[in-house]
Design a protein around this motif. Structure first.
Motif, PDB file in Angstrom:
ATOM      1  N   ALA A 375       0.809  -1.216   0.000  1.00 49.84           N
ATOM      2  CA  ALA A 375       0.000   0.000   0.000  1.00 49.84           C
ATOM      3  C   ALA A 375       0.843   1.268   0.000  1.00 49.84           C
ATOM      4  O   ALA A 375       0.302   2.378  -0.061  1.00 49.84           O
ATOM      5  CB  ALA A 375      -0.935   0.007   1.210  1.00 49.84           C
ATOM      6  N   SER A 376       2.184   1.106   0.080  1.00 56.72           N
ATOM      7  CA  SER A 376       3.125   2.245   0.038  1.00 56.72           C
ATOM      8  C   SER A 376       2.824   3.280   1.115  1.00 56.72           C
ATOM      9  O   SER A 376       2.838   4.489   0.867  1.00 56.72           O
ATOM     10  CB  SER A 376       3.107   2.909  -1.348  1.00 56.72           C
ATOM     11  OG  SER A 376       3.557   2.021  -2.343  1.00 56.72           O
ATOM     12  N   ILE A 377       2.587   2.812   2.329  1.00 57.75           N
ATOM     13  CA  ILE A 377       2.271   3.746   3.406  1.00 57.75           C
ATOM     14  C   ILE A 377       3.539   4.340   4.017  1.00 57.75           C
ATOM     15  O   ILE A 377       4.625   3.757   3.911  1.00 57.75           O
ATOM     16  CB  ILE A 377       1.426   3.080   4.516  1.00 57.75           C
ATOM     17  CG1 ILE A 377       2.276   2.079   5.320  1.00 57.75           C
ATOM     18  CG2 ILE A 377       0.193   2.399   3.946  1.00 57.75           C
ATOM     19  CD1 ILE A 377       1.629   1.676   6.636  1.00 57.75           C
ATOM     20  N   SER A 378       3.364   5.492   4.649  1.00 56.18           N
ATOM     21  CA  SER A 378       4.460   6.144   5.377  1.00 56.18           C
ATOM     22  C   SER A 378       3.986   6.372   6.810  1.00 56.18           C
ATOM     23  O   SER A 378       3.583   7.480   7.183  1.00 56.18           O
ATOM     24  CB  SER A 378       4.849   7.466   4.710  1.00 56.18           C
ATOM     25  OG  SER A 378       5.352   7.242   3.410  1.00 56.18           O
ATOM     26  N   LYS A 392      -3.825  -4.385  11.352  1.00 56.63           N
ATOM     27  CA  LYS A 392      -5.005  -4.435  10.493  1.00 56.63           C
ATOM     28  C   LYS A 392      -5.698  -3.072  10.462  1.00 56.63           C
ATOM     29  O   LYS A 392      -6.213  -2.643   9.421  1.00 56.63           O
ATOM     30  CB  LYS A 392      -5.967  -5.505  10.994  1.00 56.63           C
ATOM     31  CG  LYS A 392      -7.120  -5.800  10.037  1.00 56.63           C
ATOM     32  CD  LYS A 392      -7.990  -6.937  10.546  1.00 56.63           C
ATOM     33  CE  LYS A 392      -7.264  -8.259  10.477  1.00 56.63           C
ATOM     34  NZ  LYS A 392      -8.165  -9.398  10.824  1.00 56.63           N
ATOM     35  N   THR A 393      -5.672  -2.380  11.596  1.00 59.71           N
ATOM     36  CA  THR A 393      -6.252  -1.042  11.643  1.00 59.71           C
ATOM     37  C   THR A 393      -5.473  -0.077  10.756  1.00 59.71           C
ATOM     38  O   THR A 393      -6.056   0.746  10.040  1.00 59.71           O
ATOM     39  CB  THR A 393      -6.259  -0.512  13.093  1.00 59.71           C
ATOM     40  OG1 THR A 393      -6.994  -1.416  13.918  1.00 59.71           O
ATOM     41  CG2 THR A 393      -6.882   0.873  13.175  1.00 59.71           C
ATOM     42  N   LEU A 394      -4.147  -0.193  10.792  1.00 56.93           N
ATOM     43  CA  LEU A 394      -3.309   0.633   9.916  1.00 56.93           C
ATOM     44  C   LEU A 394      -3.629   0.372   8.453  1.00 56.93           C
ATOM     45  O   LEU A 394      -3.695   1.294   7.634  1.00 56.93           O
ATOM     46  CB  LEU A 394      -1.832   0.346  10.172  1.00 56.93           C
ATOM     47  CG  LEU A 394      -1.153   0.986  11.381  1.00 56.93           C
ATOM     48  CD1 LEU A 394       0.305   0.585  11.428  1.00 56.93           C
ATOM     49  CD2 LEU A 394      -1.285   2.488  11.328  1.00 56.93           C
ATOM     50  N   LEU A 395      -3.827  -0.907   8.134  1.00 57.88           N
ATOM     51  CA  LEU A 395      -4.118  -1.272   6.736  1.00 57.88           C
ATOM     52  C   LEU A 395      -5.460  -0.695   6.301  1.00 57.88           C
ATOM     53  O   LEU A 395      -5.587  -0.160   5.187  1.00 57.88           O
ATOM     54  CB  LEU A 395      -4.113  -2.798   6.594  1.00 57.88           C
ATOM     55  CG  LEU A 395      -4.352  -3.344   5.183  1.00 57.88           C
ATOM     56  CD1 LEU A 395      -3.274  -2.861   4.233  1.00 57.88           C
ATOM     57  CD2 LEU A 395      -4.405  -4.865   5.196  1.00 57.88           C
ATOM     58  N   LYS A 396      -6.470  -0.781   7.166  1.00 55.92           N
ATOM     59  CA  LYS A 396      -7.780  -0.230   6.833  1.00 55.92           C
ATOM     60  C   LYS A 396      -7.690   1.279   6.610  1.00 55.92           C
ATOM     61  O   LYS A 396      -8.302   1.833   5.700  1.00 55.92           O
ATOM     62  CB  LYS A 396      -8.780  -0.533   7.945  1.00 55.92           C
ATOM     63  CG  LYS A 396      -9.221  -2.000   8.009  1.00 55.92           C
ATOM     64  CD  LYS A 396     -10.199  -2.221   9.137  1.00 55.92           C
ATOM     65  CE  LYS A 396     -10.654  -3.689   9.184  1.00 55.92           C
ATOM     66  NZ  LYS A 396     -11.569  -3.953  10.332  1.00 55.92           N
ATOM     67  N   SER A 397      -6.900   1.943   7.449  1.00 59.31           N
ATOM     68  CA  SER A 397      -6.737   3.398   7.301  1.00 59.31           C
ATOM     69  C   SER A 397      -6.032   3.729   5.996  1.00 59.31           C
ATOM     70  O   SER A 397      -6.405   4.697   5.307  1.00 59.31           O
ATOM     71  CB  SER A 397      -5.932   3.962   8.480  1.00 59.31           C
ATOM     72  OG  SER A 397      -6.597   3.720   9.706  1.00 59.31           O
ATOM     73  N   ALA A 398      -5.019   2.929   5.649  1.00 62.83           N
ATOM     74  CA  ALA A 398      -4.274   3.172   4.402  1.00 62.83           C
ATOM     75  C   ALA A 398      -5.182   2.970   3.202  1.00 62.83           C
ATOM     76  O   ALA A 398      -5.151   3.757   2.238  1.00 62.83           O
ATOM     77  CB  ALA A 398      -3.090   2.219   4.333  1.00 62.83           C
ATOM     78  N   ARG A 399      -6.033   1.949   3.242  1.00 64.69           N
ATOM     79  CA  ARG A 399      -6.932   1.696   2.117  1.00 64.69           C
ATOM     80  C   ARG A 399      -8.004   2.767   2.022  1.00 64.69           C
ATOM     81  O   ARG A 399      -8.414   3.165   0.914  1.00 64.69           O
ATOM     82  CB  ARG A 399      -7.557   0.311   2.271  1.00 64.69           C
ATOM     83  CG  ARG A 399      -6.573  -0.825   1.973  1.00 64.69           C
ATOM     84  CD  ARG A 399      -7.152  -2.193   2.253  1.00 64.69           C
ATOM     85  NE  ARG A 399      -6.267  -3.235   1.756  1.00 64.69           N
ATOM     86  CZ  ARG A 399      -6.426  -4.529   2.028  1.00 64.69           C
ATOM     87  NH1 ARG A 399      -7.443  -4.922   2.783  1.00 64.69           N
ATOM     88  NH2 ARG A 399      -5.587  -5.411   1.530  1.00 64.69           N
ATOM     89  N   ALA A 400      -8.466   3.234   3.171  1.00 64.20           N
ATOM     90  CA  ALA A 400      -9.469   4.305   3.168  1.00 64.20           C
ATOM     91  C   ALA A 400      -8.885   5.582   2.602  1.00 64.20           C
ATOM     92  O   ALA A 400      -9.552   6.324   1.872  1.00 64.20           O
ATOM     93  CB  ALA A 400      -9.987   4.534   4.577  1.00 64.20           C
ATOM     94  N   ALA A 401      -7.612   5.842   2.921  1.00 65.74           N
ATOM     95  CA  ALA A 401      -6.963   7.043   2.438  1.00 65.74           C
ATOM     96  C   ALA A 401      -6.732   6.983   0.930  1.00 65.74           C
ATOM     97  O   ALA A 401      -6.739   8.009   0.258  1.00 65.74           O
ATOM     98  CB  ALA A 401      -5.634   7.253   3.162  1.00 65.74           C
TER      99      ALA A 401
END
Length: 401
Positions: A375-378, A392-401
């Motif tokens: 997801a290329s998050i920072s 999993k919460t971080l992943l959901k936030s990254a996908r929502a963003a």
């Protein structure tokens, strides 16, 4: 049309044969394997059941037949004529092809010392049988090479009551692929089991009774195993004029420099977006490249862009690494009930993750980390370090963003 020929019946070649059918390819598929057995998986070779070496088949003969795959075992490719689109096999027969996949894998690197022929390799089922049939409690084995293969073998041998010493020319064990923190922990775990390390030393000679090191010291050993890494099997490609380097060079779609010839698995060095080529050595890479190559041979134009991943089991510990950690990366440590995780940031972006813990307990964390990498998050380093923040919460936030 002459159909598709696959040279190499390991994980990569065999998976590609089935993936061609899944992609809708209806032409003939011929799979050529040098070993006499049905295709089998290599990781279980280091995990014998009792005194028996496991042969975990990738597929049964009737499964190959049902998929319409012709399996030619005990044969290798002696010559490739890219211009004529033919492969000559070791028994003299000529196979014309519409498209060709080179899944030739890799071969063990050879020791160059006096008496090197006395050392056993650890790559094939026959190699594993030769090793485990000659060891018993109280005997001693010298392993040359403190990489993943050598260390995994050492853990199995110690479990059988075999005395083990490891010889490594580098200053530390597991220095090439494993993050330093976890390499040190695994080294310490082996030392606690009684494995003796001889670092910064090479092998000068191998005799009937043991090993002579570069500093003149002598290590008695009933058996010597060479585990100094592998080399991509590129001789066939090189002789036919294909572009090679540290592997058979391919573009991002796994096409070689010759029309209608693809390469995948341990033998393939794949072009990277930033330039250069990278070759990966892992079970999952072989499988994923096989699937990409198969779809592309069937008419697609997919770019291979999977995140590298590997695992290693040593004693009760399981190591998993996703991505490519580098010393220059910022590291973030996170504790977990099952062990420890380490994340790697490049200019703030998550690019890799590793974990060491009991058994397979950290697998779910590494899987989520892979998704976060994709997801290329920072993320904020403090967030990654906090065990109370669910990945999993971080992943959901990254996908929502």
């Amino acid at each position: 049309m002459d159909g598709i020929v696959i040279i190499g019946a390991g994980e990569c070649g065999t998976r590609a044969a089935f993936a061609l059918r899944e992609a809708g390819y209806r032409g003939s598929v011929t799979l050529v394997g040098a070993e006499p057995h049905l295709p089998y998986e290599r990781p279980p070779l280091s995990k014998p059941v009792g005194d028996a070496v496991q042969m975990k088949l990738i597929c049964a003969s009737d499964t190959l037949a049902a998929a319409g795959v012709t399996y030619l075992n005990g044969l290798s490719a002696a010559r490739l004529d890219a211009a004529a689109a033919t492969v000559t096999l070791s028994d003299g027969r000529l196979l014309p092809y519409e498209k060709l996949l080179l899944a030739t894998g890799a071969r063990p690197r050879r020791l160059a010392c006096a008496g090197a022929a006395r050392a056993l390799d650890f790559r094939t089922h026959a190699d594993a049988e030769a090793i485990f049939s000659h060891v018993a409690p109280g005997q001693s084995v010298a392993i040359v090479g403190a990489g993943l293969i050598g260390m995994e073998l050492a853990s199995v041998l110690r479990g059988k009551g075999v005395t083990v010493c490891i010889i490594e020319a580098a200053p530390k064990a597991l220095g090439r692929a494993v993050p330093a923190r976890f390499a040190d922990k695994l080294h310490a775990r082996h030392a606690a089991e009684g494995v003796r390390f001889h670092l910064n030393r090479s092998v000068a000679a191998i005799g009937e009774d043991g090993v002579v090191l570069s500093d003149g010291s002598i290590l008695p050993a009933d058996l010597v195993v060479s585990a100094i890494g592998v080399q991509p099997e590129i001789a066939l490609a090189e002789a036919s004029g294909l572009a090679t380097g540290n592997g058979i060079l391919t573009d991002a779609c796994l096409r070689t420099s010759a029309p209608n010839i693809f390469a995948a698995g341990d033998c393939a060095a794949v072009a990277q977006p930033g330039g250069g080529h990278i070759r990966y050595e892992s079970w999952r890479n072989a499988r994923m490249q096989a699937e990409t190559a198969a779809r592309n041979m069937a008419g697609a134009a997919e770019i291979f862009a999977a995140i590298p991943w590997f695992w290693s089991d040593q004693y009760e510990l399981g190591l998993q690494v996703a991505g490519q950690p580098q010393p220059a990366h910022q590291t973030v440590l996170r504790s977990a009930v099952e062990g420890e995780l380490e994340f790697y940031l490049d200019n703030g972006r998550l690019v890799a993750a590793a974990g060491l813990g009991i058994g397979n307990g950290l697998a779910k964390h590494i899987k989520l980390a892979e998704m976060l990498i994709a997801a290329s998050i920072s993320p904020e380093p403090a967030t990654l370090a906090d065990p109370d923040v669910n990945l999993k919460t971080l992943l959901k936030s990254a996908r929502a963003a």
